[in-house]
Design an enzyme around this catalytic site. Structure first.
Site, short mmCIF file in Angstrom:
data_model
loop_
_atom_site.label_atom_id
_atom_site.label_comp_id
_atom_site.label_asym_id
_atom_site.label_seq_id
_atom_site.Cartn_x
_atom_site.Cartn_y
_atom_site.Cartn_z
N GLY A 69 -32.43 9.67 48.85
CA GLY A 69 -31.96 8.35 49.89
C GLY A 69 -31.75 8.62 51.27
N CYS A 70 -31.56 10.14 51.47
CA CYS A 70 -31.46 10.52 52.83
C CYS A 70 -32.87 10.56 53.47
CB CYS A 70 -30.55 11.82 52.85
SG CYS A 70 -29.01 11.64 52.60
N GLU A 71 -32.88 10.09 54.81
CA GLU A 71 -34.19 10.16 55.57
C GLU A 71 -34.37 11.69 55.93
OE1 GLU A 71 -35.21 9.08 59.99
OE2 GLU A 71 -35.35 7.14 58.45
#
Length: 154
Positions: A69-71
């Site tokens: 979910g982290c870029e």
């Protein structure tokens, strides 16, 4: 956003030195961020606080420890001592690493109940960071906060 946490028993676990108390410099930097008058000063402090957070050794930057979910790439580990939860984390992005340090400042060494009651939106509003981060950074930060809550609840 659902978050799948891989059991850390399946992953090489950092030694206890990674879970030591956070540097007072991180707490001081969070206070400075809260008191900063404009976004540029807050952003500069976020970048600086990221430099204070101890880096993870490359051996621990593995897929099973990545927060989805982290870029940017971000890795999170959990260690529990009695009722307290300790975390170590890192990112390949300086700004994300700074945001991780801010998040750890609020959750590191806390109890399951304290972490379950932690309100990320309220915390970032208190620091004057709400609405300042891009949607992708906000989503990543939410994913990290959710991962911390899941580890503490497990």
């Amino acid at each position: 956003m659902s978050q799948n946490i891989t059991s850390q028993s399946e992953t090489l676990q950092p030694d206890n030195s990674y879970f030591s108390p956070l540097s007072e410099k991180i707490s001081d930097a969070v206070t400075t961020i809260e008191q900063a008058k404009n976004w540029q000063d807050k952003y500069r402090q976020i970048m600086l606080i990221g430099k204070v957070l101890a880096p993870l050794a490359e051996a621990y930057k593995v897929e099973t420890a990545q927060v989805k979910g982290c870029e940017s790439q971000a890795w999170l580990y959990h260690h529990q001592v009695e009722s307290q939860h300790f975390f170590c984390a890192d990112s390949d992005s300086r700004i994300v690493k700074g945001l991780i340090a801010i998040l750890l400042n609020a959750t590191h060494g806390k109890t399951t109940t304290e972490i379950a009651n932690f309100d990320l939106d309220h915390y970032f509003q208190q620091l004057g960071l709400s609405g300042q981060l891009s949607p992708s950074r906000t989503n990543g930060l939410t994913a990290l906060a959710n991962a911390i809550k899941q580890f503490a609840a497990a």
